[in-house]
Design a protein around this motif. Sequence first.
Motif, PDB file in Angstrom:
ATOM      1  N   LEU A   1      59.669  24.565  55.711  1.00  0.00           N
ATOM      2  CA  LEU A   1      58.819  23.749  54.924  1.00  0.00           C
ATOM      3  C   LEU A   1      57.107  23.724  56.251  1.00  0.00           C
ATOM      4  CD1 LEU A   1      57.291  23.453  52.525  1.00  0.00           C
ATOM      5  CD2 LEU A   1      58.643  21.775  52.396  1.00  0.00           C
ATOM      6  N   ASN A   2      56.249  24.285  55.693  1.00  0.00           N
ATOM      7  CA  ASN A   2      55.575  23.809  56.116  1.00  0.00           C
ATOM      8  C   ASN A   2      53.922  23.807  55.499  1.00  0.00           C
ATOM      9  OD1 ASN A   2      52.747  23.912  57.419  1.00  0.00           O
ATOM     10  ND2 ASN A   2      53.097  26.158  58.745  1.00  0.00           N
ATOM     11  N   LYS A   3      54.189  22.375  54.899  1.00  0.00           N
ATOM     12  CA  LYS A   3      53.552  22.330  53.444  1.00  0.00           C
ATOM     13  C   LYS A   3      51.462  22.086  54.122  1.00  0.00           C
ATOM     14  CE  LYS A   3      55.991  18.501  53.883  1.00  0.00           C
ATOM     15  NZ  LYS A   3      56.805  18.871  54.250  1.00  0.00           N
ATOM     16  N   THR A   4      51.778  22.323  55.264  1.00  0.00           N
ATOM     17  CA  THR A   4      49.883  22.502  55.508  1.00  0.00           C
ATOM     18  C   THR A   4      49.628  24.100  54.846  1.00  0.00           C
ATOM     19  OG1 THR A   4      50.441  21.435  57.262  1.00  0.00           O
ATOM     20  CG2 THR A   4      48.807  22.732  57.254  1.00  0.00           C
ATOM     21  N   VAL A   5      50.683  24.927  55.393  1.00  0.00           N
ATOM     22  CA  VAL A   5      49.396  26.032  54.728  1.00  0.00           C
ATOM     23  C   VAL A   5      50.727  26.615  53.917  1.00  0.00           C
ATOM     24  CG1 VAL A   5      49.083  26.969  57.661  1.00  0.00           C
ATOM     25  CG2 VAL A   5      51.354  27.360  56.579  1.00  0.00           C
ATOM     26  N   LYS A   6      51.513  25.878  52.927  1.00  0.00           N
ATOM     27  CA  LYS A   6      52.413  26.592  52.211  1.00  0.00           C
ATOM     28  C   LYS A   6      52.881  27.642  52.304  1.00  0.00           C
ATOM     29  CE  LYS A   6      49.194  24.564  48.949  1.00  0.00           C
ATOM     30  NZ  LYS A   6      47.539  24.265  47.888  1.00  0.00           N
ATOM     31  N   HIS A   7      53.670  26.910  52.944  1.00  0.00           N
ATOM     32  CA  HIS A   7      54.865  28.070  53.629  1.00  0.00           C
ATOM     33  C   HIS A   7      56.311  28.114  54.345  1.00  0.00           C
ATOM     34  CE1 HIS A   7      56.289  31.515  56.194  1.00  0.00           C
ATOM     35  NE2 HIS A   7      55.493  32.117  55.929  1.00  0.00           N
ATOM     36  N   LEU A   8      56.893  28.678  53.466  1.00  0.00           N
ATOM     37  CA  LEU A   8      58.489  28.394  53.345  1.00  0.00           C
ATOM     38  C   LEU A   8      59.416  29.972  53.848  1.00  0.00           C
ATOM     39  CD1 LEU A   8      60.878  26.596  52.108  1.00  0.00           C
ATOM     40  CD2 LEU A   8      60.682  28.781  49.869  1.00  0.00           C
ATOM     41  N   SER A   9      60.527  30.023  54.607  1.00  0.00           N
ATOM     42  CA  SER A   9      61.241  30.580  55.595  1.00  0.00           C
ATOM     43  C   SER A   9      62.830  30.857  54.938  1.00  0.00           C
ATOM     44  CB  SER A   9      60.433  31.022  56.931  1.00  0.00           C
ATOM     45  OG  SER A   9      60.838  29.936  57.810  1.00  0.00           O
ATOM     46  N   LEU A  10      63.109  32.023  55.412  1.00  0.00           N
ATOM     47  CA  LEU A  10      64.702  31.563  55.626  1.00  0.00           C
ATOM     48  C   LEU A  10      64.800  32.037  56.429  1.00  0.00           C
ATOM     49  CD1 LEU A  10      66.983  31.243  53.884  1.00  0.00           C
ATOM     50  CD2 LEU A  10      67.134  33.238  52.970  1.00  0.00           C
ATOM     51  N   GLN A  11      65.935  31.567  57.455  1.00  0.00           N
ATOM     52  CA  GLN A  11      65.866  32.468  59.111  1.00  0.00           C
ATOM     53  C   GLN A  11      68.298  32.760  58.681  1.00  0.00           C
ATOM     54  OE1 GLN A  11      65.335  29.938  62.162  1.00  0.00           O
ATOM     55  NE2 GLN A  11      63.038  30.506  61.591  1.00  0.00           N
ATOM     56  N   ILE A  12      67.665  33.805  58.622  1.00  0.00           N
ATOM     57  CA  ILE A  12      69.428  33.853  58.559  1.00  0.00           C
ATOM     58  C   ILE A  12      69.569  34.888  60.414  1.00  0.00           C
ATOM     59  CG2 ILE A  12      71.419  35.740  58.004  1.00  0.00           C
ATOM     60  CD1 ILE A  12      69.611  36.195  55.340  1.00  0.00           C
ATOM     61  N   ALA A  13      70.980  33.746  60.450  1.00  0.00           N
ATOM     62  CA  ALA A  13      70.943  33.781  62.005  1.00  0.00           C
ATOM     63  C   ALA A  13      72.138  35.021  62.257  1.00  0.00           C
ATOM     64  CB  ALA A  13      71.808  32.663  62.634  1.00  0.00           C
ATOM     65  N   ALA A  14      72.492  35.903  63.162  1.00  0.00           N
ATOM     66  CA  ALA A  14      73.159  36.686  63.530  1.00  0.00           C
ATOM     67  C   ALA A  14      73.917  37.704  62.026  1.00  0.00           C
ATOM     68  CB  ALA A  14      74.880  36.276  63.665  1.00  0.00           C
ATOM     69  N   THR A  15      72.664  38.756  61.152  1.00  0.00           N
ATOM     70  CA  THR A  15      72.592  39.537  60.266  1.00  0.00           C
ATOM     71  C   THR A  15      74.152  40.147  60.062  1.00  0.00           C
ATOM     72  OG1 THR A  15      70.382  39.159  60.557  1.00  0.00           O
ATOM     73  CG2 THR A  15      71.321  40.650  58.493  1.00  0.00           C
ATOM     74  N   GLN A  16      74.763  40.555  58.592  1.00  0.00           N
ATOM     75  CA  GLN A  16      75.805  40.457  58.876  1.00  0.00           C
ATOM     76  C   GLN A  16      75.272  41.349  58.198  1.00  0.00           C
ATOM     77  OE1 GLN A  16      78.772  38.449  57.968  1.00  0.00           O
ATOM     78  NE2 GLN A  16      78.645  36.621  60.164  1.00  0.00           N
ATOM     79  N   PRO A  17      76.716  43.388  57.711  1.00  0.00           N
ATOM     80  CA  PRO A  17      75.894  43.799  56.538  1.00  0.00           C
ATOM     81  C   PRO A  17      76.394  42.983  55.366  1.00  0.00           C
ATOM     82  CG  PRO A  17      77.121  44.726  57.418  1.00  0.00           C
ATOM     83  CD  PRO A  17      77.909  43.472  58.767  1.00  0.00           C
ATOM     84  N   GLY A  18      76.645  42.232  55.126  1.00  0.00           N
ATOM     85  CA  GLY A  18      77.235  41.754  53.611  1.00  0.00           C
ATOM     86  C   GLY A  18      75.992  40.753  53.050  1.00  0.00           C
ATOM     87  N   ASP A  19      75.072  40.155  54.187  1.00  0.00           N
ATOM     88  CA  ASP A  19      73.628  40.087  54.133  1.00  0.00           C
ATOM     89  C   ASP A  19      72.262  40.925  53.237  1.00  0.00           C
ATOM     90  OD1 ASP A  19      74.071  38.158  56.516  1.00  0.00           O
ATOM     91  OD2 ASP A  19      74.202  37.559  55.058  1.00  0.00           O
ATOM     92  N   SER A  20      73.251  42.546  53.140  1.00  0.00           N
ATOM     93  CA  SER A  20      72.377  42.805  52.290  1.00  0.00           C
ATOM     94  C   SER A  20      71.928  42.929  51.182  1.00  0.00           C
ATOM     95  CB  SER A  20      72.705  44.572  52.930  1.00  0.00           C
ATOM     96  OG  SER A  20      72.517  44.972  53.774  1.00  0.00           O
ATOM     97  N   ALA A  21      70.764  42.087  50.481  1.00  0.00           N
ATOM     98  CA  ALA A  21      70.385  41.703  49.539  1.00  0.00           C
ATOM     99  C   ALA A  21      69.439  41.469  48.656  1.00  0.00           C
ATOM    100  CB  ALA A  21      71.598  40.819  49.154  1.00  0.00           C
ATOM    101  N   VAL A  22      68.936  41.378  47.729  1.00  0.00           N
ATOM    102  CA  VAL A  22      67.114  40.487  47.517  1.00  0.00           C
ATOM    103  C   VAL A  22      67.803  38.959  47.881  1.00  0.00           C
ATOM    104  CG1 VAL A  22      65.506  40.778  45.966  1.00  0.00           C
ATOM    105  CG2 VAL A  22      66.731  42.422  45.606  1.00  0.00           C
TER     106      VAL A  22
END
Lengths: 112, 116
Positions: A66-87
Amino acid sequence: GESVGLHLPTLSVQEGDNSIINCAYSNSASDYFIWYKQESGKGPQFIIDIRSNMDKRQGQRVTVLLNKTVKHLSLQIAATQPGDSAVYFCADYHSGYSTLTFGKGTMLLVSP
Amino acid sequence: DAGVIQSPRHEVTEMGQEVTLRCKPISGHDYLFWYRQTMMRGLELLIYFNNNVPIDDSGMPEDRFSAKMPNASFSTLKIQPSEPRDSAVYFCASTTGWERDTGELFFGEGSRLTVL
């Protein structure tokens, strides 16, 4: 209410790569920021949340920044797997509203 | 717990017909939400209840939409008369409230409505 939006509608990655999904928000008074995952034909499922007084939180294979200065949020997924496919949706919560406001969503496609 | 239960999962109806969607929240959850999801507008909050009382219905599109929660274990969302633009997936969600220091809502599987 305030809007929560996303930079990229679709993200394609290879299995094993790290994925980063971004989100911009506009309500600086939000108390929580949350990431949800929605698989095809199912309801959204909670992944991880972060309070507004934090800048990083880690879960199992996922990290939210969370970066409140620029109002930005990110989600990092490590070692992405096919089961992570989604919205993936970001959402913000403000105690005055007692509801979540969802962004439009980013589709993550993971190729084997 | 079985989670949030919604019915029907799929409904196809003709314009002008009445549609009733049903939801059983997770036992013990005192907040219940109805969301609508479309490709164009994403997830939109329609209405939410706290302890069976409607708190905010500002998201309800128009008078054709109504929602009730007669008891802690049941809620309905009714559309009368239905129109093709009401076609969407309708989600019900519940939570114990935000006192648990988390932003987690528990969603049902949704009711996919198609109005011809």
